[in-house]
Design an enzyme around this catalytic site. Structure first.
Site, PDB file in Angstrom:
ATOM      1  N   ASP A 102      15.985 -21.083  25.958  1.00 57.94           N
ATOM      2  CA  ASP A 102      15.750 -20.195  27.380  1.00 57.94           C
ATOM      3  C   ASP A 102      16.869 -19.112  27.144  1.00 57.94           C
ATOM      4  O   ASP A 102      17.640 -19.096  26.371  1.00 57.94           O
ATOM      5  CB  ASP A 102      16.513 -21.337  28.597  1.00 57.94           C
ATOM      6  CG  ASP A 102      15.572 -22.155  28.767  1.00 57.94           C
ATOM      7  OD1 ASP A 102      14.461 -22.223  28.559  1.00 57.94           O
ATOM      8  OD2 ASP A 102      16.262 -23.279  29.320  1.00 57.94           O
TER       9      ASP A 102
HETATM   10  N1  URA Z   1      16.099 -27.452  27.148  1.00 61.70           N
HETATM   11  C1  URA Z   1      16.131 -26.466  27.859  1.00 61.70           C
HETATM   12  O1  URA Z   1      16.273 -26.891  29.227  1.00 61.70           O
HETATM   13  N2  URA Z   1      16.357 -25.275  27.450  1.00 61.70           N
HETATM   14  C2  URA Z   1      16.551 -24.785  26.222  1.00 61.70           C
HETATM   15  O2  URA Z   1      16.615 -23.685  26.069  1.00 61.70           O
HETATM   16  C3  URA Z   1      16.251 -25.724  25.260  1.00 61.70           C
HETATM   17  C4  URA Z   1      15.949 -26.986  25.649  1.00 61.70           C
END
Ligand code: URA
Length: 231
Positions: A102
């Site tokens: 993310d």
């Molecule tokens: N899980 C998440 O919620 N975000 C990420 O970036 C990676 C794994």
């Protein structure tokens, strides 16, 4: 170029692996059995064969990036905000991140132009482990850790697969997953009534984030590290 480097770059394994292959007499260079890993070859003109099959040279590129906060992993968005832009100086075509983090997740992101490796690392069948440091809004109970470990409903067709947890602080855990669903960590913690306030990936398979890198910095992977990802 050295023969062992060539063979390793062609995907036959680490330098140690390819030395063994050479020792067993399985490599021919222009029809002659190769005996020395350090033998110099002309990768564009010499014919190198493994067990009688010609090996074609295709040099791939492998990097680890300490992904900073605020940068997206997708290759599609406006150029200056993507992880690929951070490696623009390398001038490597078709570089892709291995999976997505993310925008506000930091830590280990592998980037490569080796499509086969990307496929393997992301294949649900391979169950490659991903380890995250998860900072939480609230303290987490042992019961909730058990629920994370056993697998829980996060609104998908199936519950999450069993995971591992390690308590590392009052409001911090390590969560080790071997699947990679959209926003998985955040959704798992939401499902137990908590909230992720910071998320950092520190490991993928056998590759641990190089903590000597600063957020936004990257480096090439060593052959040994590439071997770890392949194994
Ligand atoms: N899980 C998440 O919620 N975000 C990420 O970036 C990676 C794994």
């Amino acid at each position: 170029m050295r023969l062992d480097k060539f063979l390793s770059a062609a995907g036959l394994g680490s330098r140690t692996d390819v030395k063994k292959i050479i020792k067993r007499g399985r490599i021919l260079v222009n029809g002659k059995i190769a005996e020395r890993p350090e033998q110099s070859i002309d990768e564009n003109n010499d014919e190198v064969c493994l067990d009688g099959e010609k090996i074609s040279f295709k040099a791939n590129h492998y990097y680890e990036l300490y992904k900073p906060d605020g940068v997206v992993s997708s290759t599609r968005e406006g150029a200056s905000t993507t992880v690929v832009y951070l490696l623009a100086d390398e001038n490597v075509k078709n570089l892709s991140p291995v999976g997505r983090l993310d925008k506000d997740t930091t830590g280990l992101l592998i980037l490569t132009d080796d499509g086969a490796l990307i496929h393997n690392l992301l294949s649900p069948k391979k169950h490659v482990e991903k380890e995250y440091v998860v900072t939480l809004r609230d303290e987490i109970s042992d019961d909730d850790l058990k629920r994370l470990e056993n697998g829980l409903d996060i609104g998908d067709d199936k519950p999450t697969l069993p995971a591992k947890t390690i308590r590392t602080g009052e409001k911090e855990i390590h969560l080790i997953l071997h699947e990679g669903r959209f926003h998985q960590v955040k959704r798992m913690l939401k499902a137990v009534g908590n909230e992720v306030t910071a998320l950092k990936r520190i490991r993928m398979g056998g590759l641990v984030l190089d903590e000597s890198l600063q957020p936004g910095e990257y480096r090439e992977l060593t052959e040994e590290e590439i071997g770890l990802l392949r194994s």
